[in-house]
Every structure is written in C-alpha cells, then in structure tokens.
Design a protein around this motif. Sequence first.
Motif, PDB file in Angstrom:
ATOM      1  N   ALA A 189      35.654  37.408  39.914  1.00 61.79           N
ATOM      2  CA  ALA A 189      35.616  36.651  38.797  1.00 61.79           C
ATOM      3  C   ALA A 189      34.663  35.205  39.342  1.00 61.79           C
ATOM      4  O   ALA A 189      34.296  34.456  38.357  1.00 61.79           O
ATOM      5  N   ARG A 194      34.433  35.821  31.960  1.00 60.34           N
ATOM      6  CA  ARG A 194      35.221  35.975  33.237  1.00 60.34           C
ATOM      7  C   ARG A 194      36.437  36.659  33.315  1.00 60.34           C
ATOM      8  O   ARG A 194      36.621  37.591  34.242  1.00 60.34           O
ATOM      9  N   ASP A 195      37.129  36.234  32.338  1.00 60.79           N
ATOM     10  CA  ASP A 195      38.708  36.743  32.315  1.00 60.79           C
ATOM     11  C   ASP A 195      38.888  38.228  31.699  1.00 60.79           C
ATOM     12  O   ASP A 195      40.183  38.861  32.286  1.00 60.79           O
ATOM     13  N   SER A 246      40.932  39.852  41.953  1.00 55.43           N
ATOM     14  CA  SER A 246      40.484  39.201  40.753  1.00 55.43           C
ATOM     15  C   SER A 246      39.575  38.431  40.797  1.00 55.43           C
ATOM     16  O   SER A 246      38.528  38.016  40.194  1.00 55.43           O
ATOM     17  N   TRP A 247      39.790  37.306  41.848  1.00 47.44           N
ATOM     18  CA  TRP A 247      39.091  36.120  41.870  1.00 47.44           C
ATOM     19  C   TRP A 247      37.688  36.460  42.439  1.00 47.44           C
ATOM     20  O   TRP A 247      36.719  35.746  42.309  1.00 47.44           O
ATOM     21  N   TYR A 259      42.979  42.632  37.785  1.00 47.82           N
ATOM     22  CA  TYR A 259      44.094  42.067  38.409  1.00 47.82           C
ATOM     23  C   TYR A 259      45.338  42.766  38.245  1.00 47.82           C
ATOM     24  O   TYR A 259      46.153  43.260  39.370  1.00 47.82           O
ATOM     25  N   ASN A 303      49.349  34.150  43.457  1.00 50.91           N
ATOM     26  CA  ASN A 303      49.723  35.347  42.766  1.00 50.91           C
ATOM     27  C   ASN A 303      50.849  36.032  43.331  1.00 50.91           C
ATOM     28  O   ASN A 303      51.707  36.924  42.675  1.00 50.91           O
ATOM     29  N   THR A 340      38.033  40.806  34.588  1.00 48.04           N
ATOM     30  CA  THR A 340      38.899  40.637  35.953  1.00 48.04           C
ATOM     31  C   THR A 340      40.345  40.489  35.791  1.00 48.04           C
ATOM     32  O   THR A 340      41.005  40.779  36.784  1.00 48.04           O
ATOM     33  N   MET A 341      40.922  40.628  34.672  1.00 54.97           N
ATOM     34  CA  MET A 341      42.491  40.493  34.240  1.00 54.97           C
ATOM     35  C   MET A 341      42.757  42.132  34.445  1.00 54.97           C
ATOM     36  O   MET A 341      43.831  42.461  34.809  1.00 54.97           O
ATOM     37  N   ARG A 368      43.275  30.466  47.656  1.00 56.29           N
ATOM     38  CA  ARG A 368      44.510  29.819  46.713  1.00 56.29           C
ATOM     39  C   ARG A 368      45.080  31.126  45.999  1.00 56.29           C
ATOM     40  O   ARG A 368      46.310  31.037  45.834  1.00 56.29           O
TER      41      ARG A 368
HETATM   42  C1  LIG Z   1      40.201  34.663  36.525  1.00 60.20           C
HETATM   43  N1  LIG Z   1      40.829  35.377  37.152  1.00 60.20           N
HETATM   44  C2  LIG Z   1      40.391  36.250  38.133  1.00 60.20           C
HETATM   45  C3  LIG Z   1      42.297  35.130  37.196  1.00 60.20           C
HETATM   46  N2  LIG Z   1      42.796  34.338  36.637  1.00 60.20           N
HETATM   47  N3  LIG Z   1      43.093  36.140  37.652  1.00 60.20           N
HETATM   48  C4  LIG Z   1      44.295  36.366  37.625  1.00 60.20           C
HETATM   49  C5  LIG Z   1      45.048  35.168  38.392  1.00 60.20           C
HETATM   50  C6  LIG Z   1      45.993  34.539  37.546  1.00 60.20           C
HETATM   51  C7  LIG Z   1      46.709  33.158  38.272  1.00 60.20           C
HETATM   52  N4  LIG Z   1      47.263  32.405  37.339  1.00 60.20           N
HETATM   53  C8  LIG Z   1      45.638  32.387  38.897  1.00 60.20           C
HETATM   54  O1  LIG Z   1      45.279  31.359  38.765  1.00 60.20           O
HETATM   55  O2  LIG Z   1      45.308  32.781  40.249  1.00 60.20           O
END
Ligand SMILES: CN(C)C(=N)NCCC[C@H](N)C(=O)O
Length: 288
Positions: A219, A173-174, A215-216, A181, A273, A177-178, A268
């Motif tokens: 993800a 996932r990360d 990114s979410w 991001y 972010n 997607t990072m 959220r």
């Molecule tokens: C899994 N994905 C897509 C991410 N973690 N994206 C970055 C966002 C990070 C941030 N702490 C948050 O929790 O939104």
Amino acid sequence: MPVEEFVAGWISGALGLVLGHPFDTVKVRLQTQTTYRGIVDCMVKIYRHESLLGFFKGMSFPIASIAVVNSVLFGVYSNTLLVLTATAHQERRAQPPSYTHIFLAGCTGGFLQAYCLAPFDLIKVRLQNQTEPMAQPGSPPPQYRGPVHCAASIFREEGYRGLFRGAWALMLRDTPTMGVYFLTYEGLCRQYTPEGQNPSSATVLVAGGFAGIASWVAATPLDVIKSRMQMDGLRRRVYQGVLDCMVSSVRQEGLGVFFRGVTINSARAFPVNAVTFLSYEYLLRLWG
Ligand SMILES: CN(C)C(=N)NCCC[C@H](N)C(=O)O
C-alpha cells in the motif's frame, strides 16, 4: 446478518490504533514534509519541539472513527465470505474458504471501509502535519484547533467534497491491499495450524503481524500519493489528480518517493495488526 464481527472489529481496531499512532505520525510527516532526514531525526524533532504529546496528535478522531471503519472492514469481510461460501465464522476452520473468496471478501471490505475512512483520515493527516507545539501560552494558535474545528474549516473553505480530498487514492490503496491483508493472514494461519483446528495465539500474532507488513508494503506507493493529495489545497491546489500527483512526485523526487515511510509503516504494522487479529479472534471465540 451476524453483528459480532462488527463489534469485534471495532474493539480490536481501537487497541491496534493506540499502539500504532506514534509510528503513524512519524510516517505522515516523512511522507509529506521534507524537513526531516529520516525516522530518528523526525522522532527527535517531534519530541524536542512538541513533547511526547506531539506523537499523539490527531488521535482522538481516529479512536472515535475506528468504531465505524474497522467494524465495516471486518464485518463486511466476514459477511461477504458468508455470502460467497455460505459458511459462518465458526464453521470456517472445518470448511475453509478458497483463497480467491478470501481475497475478494478482503477487497470488498477494503473498498467500503475506504469510503467511511476518507474524511476521518483527511482530518488525521491535516492535524498530524501541524508542527506547532500544542497549546503554549502566547504562541500563535495552529491553523486547526482540533478535529471538529479542522472538519468545520475544511467544510467551510473547501465544501463537502473537500472532506473527501484524497478519497480516490485511498480507495485505490485499500481495495487490493485489504485483499492481500486477509489472504496473508489466512494463508499463514493455515500453514501453521493442523487441519480443522483453531490457530494458536502465537500463530495469530505472527500471521496478523505479517499480514499487516505485507499489506502496508503493497500500500505504501498509494499511501504517499494519498497523503499528498490530502495535504493539497491547504493554500493552493498543486495537483490535478492522482495521476498528476504521481507524475510530479516522481519527476521531483525520483521513484524512491513511492517507498517513503515504508520502514516506519512496516515497523508499525507488525504490532498493530498482531494485536488487532489476536483480540478479534479472541472476542469471536468468546462470543461464539
Ligand atoms: C492500507 N492498508 C494496507 C491497510 N490498512 N492494511 C490493513 C491494516 C489495518 C490496520 N488498521 C492498520 O492500520 O495497520
């Protein structure tokens, strides 16, 4: 190795986390339980049965762990860019790195932070999924009494590897997607900032918010699978692995299962972010 990025990543992550945790609890419930009819129904039920505190279940551990997790993400991202482009944070407005380098640095940060995040995220998800009201005299105690008890029980019952349940899905996932991001954040900042200048606070807020959403959205399919894998094994193992979890989830609930929680995730992601990037940029300029 410059350390300011690690510290700024920690503080900005903590601010974003507190703001976003209630949304996160609703998201985890929607992804792993079928008793809720939607976001509003879930919020009302949490409030009625568990009071406002119900929304903040499982938050103490992430607050403690964000020091490690977000500082690894931002610190590794920035230091990978330093290795790839030989430019420090302060020089990057004058000599902007290529989008390929930004994406690769984001993926590296995402990959390493996922490893640190895995046990903390598992404990958060297990605690968020306890629907019993908090500490009511006379009522049976919930399975886990708190984060430390939860970690100790998982370790006792499922061993060290149990603490990394769902870690594969988390890494899958990360990592990409990072990349998305940081790419979205940098792309939007460049688009709306005259060359060579620092982006304004409004630009940082908007770019950070949309980076979170982009990114979410990307993800969410693996986020659903990750949460299910983390809840698996509580009573008996249901899934053989990530692929099996995907296939059986689609068989039982259709393709829509991959988008469970996408609305709440996006709602959220924007404020969390926006605040994270604003405080990150602000701190680095303050110390720069
Ligand atoms: C899994 N994905 C897509 C991410 N973690 N994206 C970055 C966002 C990070 C941030 N702490 C948050 O929790 O939104």
